[in-house]
Design a protein around this motif. Sequence first.
Motif, PDB file in Angstrom:
ATOM      1  N   ASP A  82       0.870  -1.173   0.000  1.00 20.30           N
ATOM      2  CA  ASP A  82       0.000   0.000   0.000  1.00 20.30           C
ATOM      3  C   ASP A  82       0.910   1.226   0.000  1.00 20.30           C
ATOM      4  OD1 ASP A  82      -1.652   2.126   0.501  1.00 20.30           O
ATOM      5  OD2 ASP A  82      -2.536   1.326   2.326  1.00 20.30           O
ATOM      6  N   ALA A  83       1.185   1.749  -1.188  1.00 21.17           N
ATOM      7  CA  ALA A  83       2.105   2.876  -1.299  1.00 21.17           C
ATOM      8  C   ALA A  83       1.512   4.148  -0.696  1.00 21.17           C
ATOM      9  CB  ALA A  83       2.471   3.112  -2.766  1.00 21.17           C
ATOM     10  N   VAL A  84       0.182   4.270  -0.703  1.00 24.07           N
ATOM     11  CA  VAL A  84      -0.465   5.457  -0.141  1.00 24.07           C
ATOM     12  C   VAL A  84      -0.222   5.526   1.363  1.00 24.07           C
ATOM     13  CG1 VAL A  84      -2.674   6.608   0.257  1.00 24.07           C
ATOM     14  CG2 VAL A  84      -2.202   5.523  -1.958  1.00 24.07           C
ATOM     15  N   SER A  85      -0.422   4.389   2.038  1.00 20.57           N
ATOM     16  CA  SER A  85      -0.234   4.352   3.491  1.00 20.57           C
ATOM     17  C   SER A  85       1.193   3.992   3.874  1.00 20.57           C
ATOM     18  CB  SER A  85      -1.194   3.333   4.118  1.00 20.57           C
ATOM     19  OG  SER A  85      -2.525   3.596   3.745  1.00 20.57           O
ATOM     20  N   ARG A  86       2.006   3.716   2.887  1.00 15.04           N
ATOM     21  CA  ARG A  86       3.401   3.285   3.103  1.00 15.04           C
ATOM     22  C   ARG A  86       3.454   2.086   4.048  1.00 15.04           C
ATOM     23  NH1 ARG A  86       7.427   8.370   3.895  1.00 15.04           N
ATOM     24  NH2 ARG A  86       6.794   7.954   6.025  1.00 15.04           N
ATOM     25  N   SER A  87       2.841   0.993   3.603  1.00 10.45           N
ATOM     26  CA  SER A  87       2.862  -0.228   4.392  1.00 10.45           C
ATOM     27  C   SER A  87       2.777  -1.423   3.454  1.00 10.45           C
ATOM     28  CB  SER A  87       1.724  -0.248   5.414  1.00 10.45           C
ATOM     29  OG  SER A  87       0.481  -0.059   4.776  1.00 10.45           O
ATOM     30  N   ALA A  88       3.108  -2.595   3.982  1.00 14.15           N
ATOM     31  CA  ALA A  88       3.097  -3.802   3.163  1.00 14.15           C
ATOM     32  C   ALA A  88       2.705  -5.000   4.009  1.00 14.15           C
ATOM     33  CB  ALA A  88       4.466  -4.031   2.527  1.00 14.15           C
ATOM     34  N   ARG A  89       2.041  -5.960   3.343  1.00  5.96           N
ATOM     35  CA  ARG A  89       1.698  -7.234   3.981  1.00  5.96           C
ATOM     36  C   ARG A  89       2.756  -8.246   3.568  1.00  5.96           C
ATOM     37  NH1 ARG A  89      -2.171 -11.629   2.778  1.00  5.96           N
ATOM     38  NH2 ARG A  89      -2.693 -10.553   0.822  1.00  5.96           N
ATOM     39  N   ILE A  90       3.461  -8.777   4.551  1.00  4.60           N
ATOM     40  CA  ILE A  90       4.653  -9.571   4.287  1.00  4.60           C
ATOM     41  C   ILE A  90       4.556 -10.895   5.038  1.00  4.60           C
ATOM     42  CG2 ILE A  90       7.176  -9.593   4.369  1.00  4.60           C
ATOM     43  CD1 ILE A  90       7.026  -6.508   4.717  1.00  4.60           C
ATOM     44  N   GLN A  91       4.900 -11.977   4.355  1.00  7.55           N
ATOM     45  CA  GLN A  91       4.922 -13.277   5.016  1.00  7.55           C
ATOM     46  C   GLN A  91       6.073 -13.348   6.012  1.00  7.55           C
ATOM     47  OE1 GLN A  91       4.848 -15.826   1.408  1.00  7.55           O
ATOM     48  NE2 GLN A  91       2.971 -16.694   2.263  1.00  7.55           N
ATOM     49  N   ALA A  92       5.859 -14.088   7.072  1.00  5.01           N
ATOM     50  CA  ALA A  92       6.791 -14.090   8.207  1.00  5.01           C
ATOM     51  C   ALA A  92       8.121 -14.760   7.906  1.00  5.01           C
ATOM     52  CB  ALA A  92       6.133 -14.773   9.405  1.00  5.01           C
ATOM     53  N   GLY A  93       8.170 -15.619   6.887  1.00  7.76           N
ATOM     54  CA  GLY A  93       9.409 -16.330   6.600  1.00  7.76           C
ATOM     55  C   GLY A  93      10.390 -15.573   5.736  1.00  7.76           C
ATOM     56  N   ALA A  94      10.091 -14.324   5.394  1.00  8.47           N
ATOM     57  CA  ALA A  94      10.976 -13.545   4.538  1.00  8.47           C
ATOM     58  C   ALA A  94      12.247 -13.164   5.289  1.00  8.47           C
ATOM     59  CB  ALA A  94      10.267 -12.291   4.045  1.00  8.47           C
ATOM     60  N   LEU A  95      13.386 -13.593   4.774  1.00 12.56           N
ATOM     61  CA  LEU A  95      14.670 -13.170   5.320  1.00 12.56           C
ATOM     62  C   LEU A  95      14.910 -11.701   4.994  1.00 12.56           C
ATOM     63  CD1 LEU A  95      16.454 -16.391   4.229  1.00 12.56           C
ATOM     64  CD2 LEU A  95      16.537 -15.580   6.587  1.00 12.56           C
ATOM     65  N   GLY A  96      15.728 -11.051   5.802  1.00 11.18           N
ATOM     66  CA  GLY A  96      15.945  -9.620   5.633  1.00 11.18           C
ATOM     67  C   GLY A  96      16.267  -9.184   4.218  1.00 11.18           C
ATOM     68  N   PRO A  97      17.289  -9.765   3.564  1.00 16.66           N
ATOM     69  CA  PRO A  97      17.629  -9.324   2.205  1.00 16.66           C
ATOM     70  C   PRO A  97      16.503  -9.536   1.197  1.00 16.66           C
ATOM     71  CG  PRO A  97      19.455 -10.543   3.181  1.00 16.66           C
ATOM     72  CD  PRO A  97      18.277 -10.714   4.102  1.00 16.66           C
ATOM     73  N   ALA A  98      15.790 -10.668   1.284  1.00 19.04           N
ATOM     74  CA  ALA A  98      14.693 -10.933   0.348  1.00 19.04           C
ATOM     75  C   ALA A  98      13.555  -9.946   0.562  1.00 19.04           C
ATOM     76  CB  ALA A  98      14.193 -12.364   0.531  1.00 19.04           C
ATOM     77  N   LEU A  99      13.284  -9.617   1.805  1.00 24.09           N
ATOM     78  CA  LEU A  99      12.237  -8.647   2.124  1.00 24.09           C
ATOM     79  C   LEU A  99      12.562  -7.300   1.483  1.00 24.09           C
ATOM     80  CD1 LEU A  99      10.810  -8.171   5.707  1.00 24.09           C
ATOM     81  CD2 LEU A  99      11.425  -6.223   4.300  1.00 24.09           C
ATOM     82  N   GLU A 100      13.783  -6.809   1.712  1.00 21.94           N
ATOM     83  CA  GLU A 100      14.166  -5.505   1.182  1.00 21.94           C
ATOM     84  C   GLU A 100      14.229  -5.523  -0.345  1.00 21.94           C
ATOM     85  OE1 GLU A 100      14.503  -2.603   2.504  1.00 21.94           O
ATOM     86  OE2 GLU A 100      14.152  -3.182   4.576  1.00 21.94           O
ATOM     87  N   ARG A 101      14.647  -6.630  -0.922  1.00 24.24           N
ATOM     88  CA  ARG A 101      14.730  -6.738  -2.375  1.00 24.24           C
ATOM     89  C   ARG A 101      13.337  -6.605  -3.010  1.00 24.24           C
ATOM     90  NH1 ARG A 101      17.846 -10.733  -2.338  1.00 24.24           N
ATOM     91  NH2 ARG A 101      16.310 -12.410  -2.487  1.00 24.24           N
ATOM     92  N   GLN A 102      12.324  -7.134  -2.368  1.00 27.68           N
ATOM     93  CA  GLN A 102      10.965  -7.056  -2.907  1.00 27.68           C
ATOM     94  C   GLN A 102      10.341  -5.674  -2.707  1.00 27.68           C
ATOM     95  OE1 GLN A 102       8.510 -10.837  -2.209  1.00 27.68           O
ATOM     96  NE2 GLN A 102      10.271 -11.211  -0.877  1.00 27.68           N
ATOM     97  N   LEU A 103      10.815  -4.939  -1.704  1.00 30.83           N
ATOM     98  CA  LEU A 103      10.284  -3.595  -1.469  1.00 30.83           C
ATOM     99  C   LEU A 103      10.964  -2.541  -2.336  1.00 30.83           C
ATOM    100  CD1 LEU A 103      10.017  -3.581   2.437  1.00 30.83           C
ATOM    101  CD2 LEU A 103       8.153  -3.861   0.790  1.00 30.83           C
ATOM    102  N   ARG A 104      12.190  -2.823  -2.778  1.00 35.07           N
ATOM    103  CA  ARG A 104      12.990  -1.820  -3.483  1.00 35.07           C
ATOM    104  C   ARG A 104      12.298  -1.256  -4.725  1.00 35.07           C
ATOM    105  NH1 ARG A 104      17.300  -4.457  -3.417  1.00 35.07           N
ATOM    106  NH2 ARG A 104      18.081  -3.541  -1.487  1.00 35.07           N
ATOM    107  N   PRO A 105      11.631  -2.071  -5.567  1.00 33.50           N
ATOM    108  CA  PRO A 105      10.974  -1.490  -6.750  1.00 33.50           C
ATOM    109  C   PRO A 105       9.907  -0.454  -6.415  1.00 33.50           C
ATOM    110  CG  PRO A 105      11.174  -3.871  -6.988  1.00 33.50           C
ATOM    111  CD  PRO A 105      11.538  -3.555  -5.579  1.00 33.50           C
ATOM    112  N   HIS A 106       9.406  -0.492  -5.197  1.00 34.97           N
ATOM    113  CA  HIS A 106       8.388   0.472  -4.772  1.00 34.97           C
ATOM    114  C   HIS A 106       9.005   1.719  -4.152  1.00 34.97           C
ATOM    115  CE1 HIS A 106       5.221  -2.575  -5.374  1.00 34.97           C
ATOM    116  NE2 HIS A 106       6.093  -3.435  -4.873  1.00 34.97           N
ATOM    117  N   GLY A 107      10.328   1.760  -4.068  1.00 37.10           N
ATOM    118  CA  GLY A 107      11.002   2.901  -3.460  1.00 37.10           C
ATOM    119  C   GLY A 107      10.840   2.965  -1.953  1.00 37.10           C
ATOM    120  N   LEU A 108      10.498   1.833  -1.342  1.00 33.19           N
ATOM    121  CA  LEU A 108      10.213   1.792   0.087  1.00 33.19           C
ATOM    122  C   LEU A 108      11.134   0.801   0.789  1.00 33.19           C
ATOM    123  CD1 LEU A 108       6.313   1.786  -0.134  1.00 33.19           C
ATOM    124  CD2 LEU A 108       7.769   3.717   0.541  1.00 33.19           C
ATOM    125  N   THR A 109      11.198   0.913   2.101  1.00 36.77           N
ATOM    126  CA  THR A 109      12.037   0.038   2.907  1.00 36.77           C
ATOM    127  C   THR A 109      11.439  -0.135   4.288  1.00 36.77           C
ATOM    128  OG1 THR A 109      14.240  -0.193   3.931  1.00 36.77           O
ATOM    129  CG2 THR A 109      13.450   2.043   3.592  1.00 36.77           C
TER     130      THR A 109
END
Length: 539
Positions: A168-195
């Motif tokens: 949700d880029a408007v609210s600047r939030s994301a729904r993320i599965q709990a098993g995401a390792l740190g680098p994979a999590l950030e890699r998936q957020l990067r295209p949205h310009g968010l972290t």
Amino acid sequence: MSSSTAPSGTGSARTRSWWGWGHADAHPSDAECTALGSLLPGTRSRPLPLPRIADLRIGRPGAAPPSALAHLVDAEPDVRAAHAMGKAYRDIARALHGRPGRIPDLVARPRRDQDVADLLDWAGDQEVAVIPFGGGTSVVGGVEYRGDTHRAVLSLDLTAMDRVLEVDAVSRSARIQAGALGPALERQLRPHGLTLRHFPQSFEFSTLGGWLATRAGGHYATERTHIDDFVQGMTVVTPAGSGTSWRLPASGAGPSPDRFFLGSEGAFGVITEAWMRLQERPRFKASASVTFAGFHRALDAVRALAQSDLAPANCRLLDPGESLLSGAARDGSSVLVLGFESATAPVGDRLAAALELARAHGGRGGTGDEPAAGPDAPADTAVSAWRSAFLRMPYLRDGLARMGAVVETFETATTWDRVPALVDTVRTEIGAAARKATGHPATVNCRLTHVYPDGAAPYFTVAVAARPGDEVAVWDEVKAAACEVLHRYRATVTHHHAVGRDHRAGYDVQRPEPFALALRAAKDALDPRRVLNPGVLVD
């Protein structure tokens, strides 16, 4: 076999060490271990050999999953061994001596919430203990089974549930599965310009669910210090059913369901996903270091910074021992590492004001008064040295463990009026306890990792040569002495490493008895067959 395949989501072909920290190919060589050991009187003349899974006695599983769940479950010895322990010193020492403890019978990798629910139902019916497992970086005995009341043990590895499901880029939030390792999590957020921008030391090897279940501390030294600060809502699967809290920016509606499961360490349910608050990636960064002739003067400076409105992202104070160990200073000085960052405006003025305040309390130097703007702004030598040492330190600890040394950390938090005396007492009494247990002089260093207007989080490192083959017993003696000191000063048994099994005694003393009654009742209600992470938080 000396390593296991890296969990899904790492984006790397490198292998994880099954017995030690991080990547198998990043551990010190035998020659490096010997050189490290020469710095600590009384260590071995040569390192212990690397442990091999083939030398462990791994029996047949004590239970078998039904056919409907068999595709989720692995019983291979190397996979089971890699899920037997966390990455605390006592785990490393036990592995080096071929005593890893109870190895799980099975490892399950669910891919959706229903898989988790089905596995919990089966485990309850079959008296199988279930140990939720993220990246396996626990340093408090949080991912191992210590007991004999269950017929089998299942390690529930969440790393196959590693996707960012919704942004949700408007609210600047994301729904993320709990098993995401740190680098994979950030890699998936990067295209949205968010972290998410939560970087614990274990970032590369730990998961969102692990951070939530342990109330992990991140890299921010002030304000948003814990993962709690980023949570909007969570989904939790328990043996009694599943539930999702409302996604809200804030609420005053009774006790928070999120707060109940944050820090629950898998004792009441399995966190499977969460809505997390995000932020724009920082465009402006600046850092500098300041040296102090005395640690107590430096404490005064840090307190003044914490009570100002400057809010540095990094405000790490290293005592002379930590400064020497990291290469930040070699002249007996204490070093304050400062860092500021922003996505919207230059931070040079804030850094300059922080340096001025530090100098008013006796600080010296402070390069970076006119920092370059941008994400790659150069840091001074001390800052760079500290960052490199911070990431390398767990590997060096394992190298020293191979030399028969006890090298481990413990952290706490207490109010500013108690911090100076607590630090002095820990140095004196824990050093004496380590020497009494080993007959060798001990090193006890301190740094502040997180600071607040009302207190700070001291982080201690203990290093001493142990009795050969008795390293775990030595550390347990030292840790018991440390917990007694912390209790005496009304300092928490852990600031961000969680309770696990190693801190249970301290946690039992710290929590009020009515709250303990409520936790026991919650365990009965949510996990009536007592299969979830037995021994964590409640009996």
